[in-house]
Design a protein around this motif. Structure first.
Motif, PDB file in Angstrom:
ATOM      1  N   ASP A 219       0.807  -1.215   0.000  1.00 17.38           N
ATOM      2  CA  ASP A 219       0.000   0.000   0.000  1.00 17.38           C
ATOM      3  C   ASP A 219       0.848   1.277   0.000  1.00 17.38           C
ATOM      4  OD1 ASP A 219      -2.221  -1.577   0.051  1.00 17.38           O
ATOM      5  OD2 ASP A 219      -2.345  -1.598   2.253  1.00 17.38           O
TER       6      ASP A 219
ATOM      7  N   LYS B 209       2.812   7.866  -8.630  1.00 18.27           N
ATOM      8  CA  LYS B 209       3.059   7.082  -9.837  1.00 18.27           C
ATOM      9  C   LYS B 209       1.924   6.087 -10.043  1.00 18.27           C
ATOM     10  CE  LYS B 209       8.106   7.165 -10.077  1.00 18.27           C
ATOM     11  NZ  LYS B 209       9.342   6.320 -10.083  1.00 18.27           N
ATOM     12  N   LYS B 210       1.555   5.903 -11.290  1.00 10.95           N
ATOM     13  CA  LYS B 210       0.499   4.941 -11.593  1.00 10.95           C
ATOM     14  C   LYS B 210       1.100   3.531 -11.562  1.00 10.95           C
ATOM     15  CE  LYS B 210      -2.115   8.113 -14.529  1.00 10.95           C
ATOM     16  NZ  LYS B 210      -2.679   8.354 -15.879  1.00 10.95           N
ATOM     17  N   PRO B 211       0.504   2.605 -10.762  1.00  8.79           N
ATOM     18  CA  PRO B 211       1.051   1.236 -10.690  1.00  8.79           C
ATOM     19  C   PRO B 211       0.868   0.507 -12.015  1.00  8.79           C
ATOM     20  CG  PRO B 211      -1.046   1.374  -9.549  1.00  8.79           C
ATOM     21  CD  PRO B 211      -0.687   2.786  -9.919  1.00  8.79           C
TER      22      PRO B 211
ATOM     23  N   THR C 197       4.298   5.655  -4.084  1.00  7.57           N
ATOM     24  CA  THR C 197       5.539   6.195  -4.646  1.00  7.57           C
ATOM     25  C   THR C 197       5.193   7.379  -5.548  1.00  7.57           C
ATOM     26  OG1 THR C 197       5.443   4.638  -6.501  1.00  7.57           O
ATOM     27  CG2 THR C 197       6.717   3.976  -4.567  1.00  7.57           C
TER      28      THR C 197
END
Length: 244
Positions: A3, A51-53, A6
């Motif tokens: 969870d 940041k998009k995972p 970043t």
């Protein structure tokens, strides 16, 4: 940790007074302002956004692709090594004489372009005659400017007059003439440097002065520009100015 968030970071420099517009635009793209520093003329803004995972499916596909690529490379390398061993027995022991002769032939080198010739009174009769014209409005001026525009000329001359360019106290309009007579110059074109400062003159030579004034003598090297027939001014662009 699964969870944990970043962030990616970005720094933007703006002109003072436009900070609000930049911040608003960045927020629309999901950026959060985390730092702001102001200078005399510019501001530095620091932003971050999560940041998009990467999707798990995309990660799995990438890993699988790398494994397949490694297998293919290994098989290709093995086949290549086997082929090389088989062909070694068929290789000739010496290169044909024609091949040796061909490799010994020197490769011709490209010709270097000739250096541009600087026009002087010594190598150009037209320029020599121009410097001796009794009238700065003489037809020789536009003829020479049209024919040699963009070319470089060099001549011994002096500063006939200099005045501030407009309201600027560090930039000047120079009037130059051939010879050493300064303000008393009576022959030749009315050469002019427009809107230049002392640095633009590119002073060289011994005892280079910090400032210049009317009457100073130099070796002027300049690029030919336009001739203004209404003002009888022959415009030049300075290349170098050598003391003499």
């Amino acid at each position: 940790m699964a969870d944990e968030i970043t962030y990616e970071y970005k720094t933007v420099q703006t002109v003072r007074g436009t900070d609000g517009l930049v911040i608003s635009r960045m927020r629309k793209d999901g950026w959060e302002l985390v730092e702001q520093a102001h200078g005399m003329l510019r501001s530095t803004l620091g932003f971050r956004r999560p940041k998009k995972p990467l999707p798990l499916l995309l990660i799995g596909t990438a890993v699988g692709g790398l494994v397949i690529l490694a297998i293919v490379i290994g098989v290709a390398a093995a086949l290549e090594n086997g082929g090389e061993k088989k062909d070694e027995s068929n290789k000739p022991t010496a290169a044909p004489a024609s091949s040796a002769e061909h490799s010994a032939t020197p490769t011709p080198t490209a010709a270097r372009p000739a250096a541009a010739v600087v026009i002087t009174p010594q190598n150009n009769p037209e320029f020599a005659a121009l410097l001796k014209t009794p009238d700065s409005c003489d037809s020789a001026n536009p003829d020479f400017a049209t024919k040699y525009k963009g070319k470089t000329v060099a001549f011994d001359g002096s500063i006939v007059h200099m005045a501030p360019h407009g309201d600027d106290d560090t930039r000047y309009d120079f009037l130059l003439g051939p010879g050493d007579q300064g303000p008393r110059t009576e022959i030749g074109p009315a050469f002019t440097y427009k809107d230049v400062n002392v640095v633009d003159l590119r002073l060289t030579g011994r005892n280079t002065p910090a400032t210049v004034r009317a009457g100073d003598t130099f070796r002027f090297v300049a690029e030919v520009g336009e001739f203004n027939a209404n003002q009888c001014l022959f415009f030049l662009d300075p290349v170098s100015t050598e003391t003499r």
